[in-house]
Design a protein around this motif. Structure first.
Motif, PDB file in Angstrom:
ATOM      1  N   LYS A  61      53.282  -1.520  21.218  1.00  0.00           N
ATOM      2  CA  LYS A  61      54.741  -1.471  21.279  1.00  0.00           C
ATOM      3  C   LYS A  61      55.313  -0.081  21.034  1.00  0.00           C
ATOM      4  CE  LYS A  61      55.550  -6.224  19.912  1.00  0.00           C
ATOM      5  NZ  LYS A  61      56.253  -7.108  18.981  1.00  0.00           N
ATOM      6  N   ASN A  65      59.408   1.163  17.998  1.00  0.00           N
ATOM      7  CA  ASN A  65      59.740  -0.197  18.428  1.00  0.00           C
ATOM      8  C   ASN A  65      59.118  -1.233  17.500  1.00  0.00           C
ATOM      9  OD1 ASN A  65      61.242   0.678  20.610  1.00  0.00           O
ATOM     10  ND2 ASN A  65      59.504   0.607  22.012  1.00  0.00           N
ATOM     11  N   SER A  68      60.894  -1.189  14.083  1.00  0.00           N
ATOM     12  CA  SER A  68      62.240  -1.770  14.143  1.00  0.00           C
ATOM     13  C   SER A  68      62.189  -3.296  14.170  1.00  0.00           C
ATOM     14  CB  SER A  68      63.002  -1.235  15.358  1.00  0.00           C
ATOM     15  OG  SER A  68      62.434  -1.723  16.551  1.00  0.00           O
ATOM     16  N   GLN A  69      61.097  -3.877  14.668  1.00  0.00           N
ATOM     17  CA  GLN A  69      60.953  -5.338  14.701  1.00  0.00           C
ATOM     18  C   GLN A  69      60.330  -5.889  13.424  1.00  0.00           C
ATOM     19  OE1 GLN A  69      58.788  -6.200  18.263  1.00  0.00           O
ATOM     20  NE2 GLN A  69      60.419  -5.481  19.599  1.00  0.00           N
ATOM     21  N   ASP A  70      59.474  -5.107  12.768  1.00  0.00           N
ATOM     22  CA  ASP A  70      58.809  -5.542  11.537  1.00  0.00           C
ATOM     23  C   ASP A  70      58.709  -4.338  10.607  1.00  0.00           C
ATOM     24  OD1 ASP A  70      57.225  -6.539   9.513  1.00  0.00           O
ATOM     25  OD2 ASP A  70      55.531  -7.058  10.795  1.00  0.00           O
ATOM     26  N   SER A  71      59.563  -4.306   9.596  1.00  0.00           N
ATOM     27  CA  SER A  71      59.635  -3.123   8.731  1.00  0.00           C
ATOM     28  C   SER A  71      58.359  -2.889   7.928  1.00  0.00           C
ATOM     29  CB  SER A  71      60.835  -3.218   7.795  1.00  0.00           C
ATOM     30  OG  SER A  71      60.715  -4.350   6.960  1.00  0.00           O
TER      31      SER A  71
END
Length: 122
Positions: A61, A65, A68-71
């Motif tokens: 990803k 990216n 931003s979806q899974d810190s």
């Protein structure tokens, strides 16, 4: 080619240890899983556990990216996933890329550790 043959001759003991430990670990993982679960799985599936999954997500990803979806992925240092991404373009498989990169890093570290030990015990 001369460099590679010289390297193999100079570090044949280290290379033997690297091969034995790598293939021994893979074989032990395969046998243990089969005996404990009565199921069959590929070696690649057995190794796709724990942090490898995170590294592959970041490699596929992109670092920003994925974070931003899974810190929690911010803890993943981006060099290893970047190398996975580059090598996956050649191999076509992220897990094979992980194995190649990890084993090359292991071999380089083992050779340097061997050379360091020679400084003290030569």
């Amino acid at each position: 080619m001369k460099f590679l043959s010289k390297l193999v001759l100079e570090y044949k003991e280290v290379i033997a240890i690297i091969l034995i430990t790598t293939f021994g670990t893979l074989l032990l993982a395969k046998i243990s899983y089969t005996l404990l679960t009565n199921e069959d799985a590929s070696v690649l599936d057995l190794l796709k556990q724990w942090d490898v999954i995170r590294y592959i997500i970041v490699a596929e990803k992109g670092y920003f990216n994925a974070v931003s979806q899974d810190s929690s992925l911010i803890a993943v240092f981006p060099l290893f996933p970047a190398l996975i991404s580059l090598l996956s373009g050649i191999t076509g498989n992220a897990m094979i890329s992980v194995l190649i990169i990890s084993n090359v890093a292991f071999a380089v570290a083992a050779i340097y550790l061997y050379r360091l030990a020679l400084l003290d015990h030569n």
